[in-house]
Design an enzyme around this catalytic site. Sequence first.
Site, PDB file in Angstrom:
ATOM      1  N   ARG A  61      -2.150  71.522   0.806  1.00  8.60           N
ATOM      2  CA  ARG A  61      -0.929  70.958   0.257  1.00  8.60           C
ATOM      3  C   ARG A  61      -0.718  69.468   0.796  1.00  8.60           C
ATOM      4  NH1 ARG A  61      -1.270  76.028  -0.388  1.00  8.60           N
ATOM      5  NH2 ARG A  61      -1.946  76.073   1.754  1.00  8.60           N
ATOM      6  N   THR A  62      -0.706  69.365   2.058  1.00  8.93           N
ATOM      7  CA  THR A  62      -0.130  67.998   2.500  1.00  8.93           C
ATOM      8  C   THR A  62      -1.159  66.949   2.266  1.00  8.93           C
ATOM      9  OG1 THR A  62       0.792  69.491   4.474  1.00  8.93           O
ATOM     10  CG2 THR A  62       0.833  67.055   4.708  1.00  8.93           C
ATOM     11  N   LYS A  90     -19.731  61.582  15.961  1.00  7.35           N
ATOM     12  CA  LYS A  90     -20.482  60.893  17.354  1.00  7.35           C
ATOM     13  C   LYS A  90     -19.619  60.825  18.181  1.00  7.35           C
ATOM     14  CE  LYS A  90     -22.179  57.599  13.580  1.00  7.35           C
ATOM     15  NZ  LYS A  90     -21.794  56.507  12.986  1.00  7.35           N
ATOM     16  N   ARG A 111      -2.594  63.970  10.179  1.00  7.01           N
ATOM     17  CA  ARG A 111      -2.349  65.238  10.636  1.00  7.01           C
ATOM     18  C   ARG A 111      -3.478  65.615  11.851  1.00  7.01           C
ATOM     19  NH1 ARG A 111      -2.159  71.000   7.406  1.00  7.01           N
ATOM     20  NH2 ARG A 111      -0.125  70.203   7.080  1.00  7.01           N
ATOM     21  N   HIS A 139       6.694  68.906  11.520  1.00  5.33           N
ATOM     22  CA  HIS A 139       6.015  68.643  10.286  1.00  5.33           C
ATOM     23  C   HIS A 139       7.140  68.017   9.378  1.00  5.33           C
ATOM     24  CE1 HIS A 139       3.395  69.132   6.899  1.00  5.33           C
ATOM     25  NE2 HIS A 139       3.146  70.217   6.842  1.00  5.33           N
TER      26      HIS A 139
HETATM   27  N1   CP Z   1       2.477  73.396   4.402  1.00  7.38           N
HETATM   28  C1   CP Z   1       1.526  72.950   4.693  1.00  7.38           C
HETATM   29  O1   CP Z   1       1.514  71.984   5.366  1.00  7.38           O
HETATM   30  O2   CP Z   1       0.284  73.317   3.977  1.00  7.38           O
HETATM   31  P1   CP Z   1      -1.305  72.640   4.218  1.00  7.38           P
HETATM   32  O3   CP Z   1      -1.516  73.150   5.578  1.00  7.38           O
HETATM   33  O4   CP Z   1      -2.046  73.226   3.322  1.00  7.38           O
HETATM   34  O5   CP Z   1      -1.199  71.114   4.150  1.00  7.38           O
END
Ligand code: CP
Length: 312
Positions: A61-62, A90, A111, A139
Amino acid sequence: MEPVFDFKGRDVINGYDFTNQELCHIMDTAMIYEKRVKSGEAIKDLEGMLVATLFFEPSTRTRLSFNSAIQRVGASTIDLGNASVSSQAKGETWQDTLRTVDGYVDAIVMRHPEAGSAIEAADIAVHPLINGGDGSRQHPTQALLDIYTIRKETGHLGGQTITFLGDLKYGRTVHSLGYFMQQFGNKMIFASPEELKMPEEITKELRDKGAEIEETTDVKDALSRSDIVYVTRVQRERFPDQASYEAVKGSYILDNELLSYAKKGITIMHPLPRVDEIAVEVDSYEGAAYFRQAHNGMYLRMALLGLVTGRI
Ligand code: CP
């Protein structure tokens, strides 16, 4: 007089970096983008800009909603891809990768599994750094889309009771959302197995800021008094070993039987992905908002990109 907001150049690192007025402005901007996308407009607000997505940890999603948002606002995107196709293979450090990519683009979404990596990344990058999740810590863009969803689904934001259910220890989404719930005067009920309680430092900080918080293991009672339930996955990848995960997995499963104890009209949210903590049979309940919640992420992220690049 209308407040003037200046988001240009800002990093988005924590769920507690914004005032309520700023949060409302971000949500109002997302709402405008939602209308523009749904009207079929080809938006060019960020035409000529380039945004990088660096995901050192899996995401659907993110990563994809940011990639969609980048293209929906008229910018272009470059994606690092997985470790096997970059110089991660590497042995390059993420810090060196970030320093390099920062010279190519106008904004970065990152992330990383390490808690605190987003703070370090924001210090390294010259361009706006948007935290797409840093380990079990924060988050913030998820929490932003969560409050956007609450406002859309319930018609308001504030004075509600929300139960956080599941893995509150490692669940970074609830760590960020807790601050927004406190800011908007919502009561929080933390329902989790003892081993997965909300970290004490977060609960204390929220209480010190004036939040009304209950902690319980009685899920039926919590649901009976809640306007919203926010379910989280027990995250296998954050546990120190498999045995600790096995001991708590499947602790709470929201199925139709458990839902029958909930307050009438309760809104069900989940950041997704889910494993088994919400039974598929619940998907047909009209207050099951989790897939609409995921869709809202694109509009919210369009708004953030427009604001931090100073194009809107
Ligand atoms: N909600 C969320 O962060 O989903 P993902 O880990 O799929 O990005």
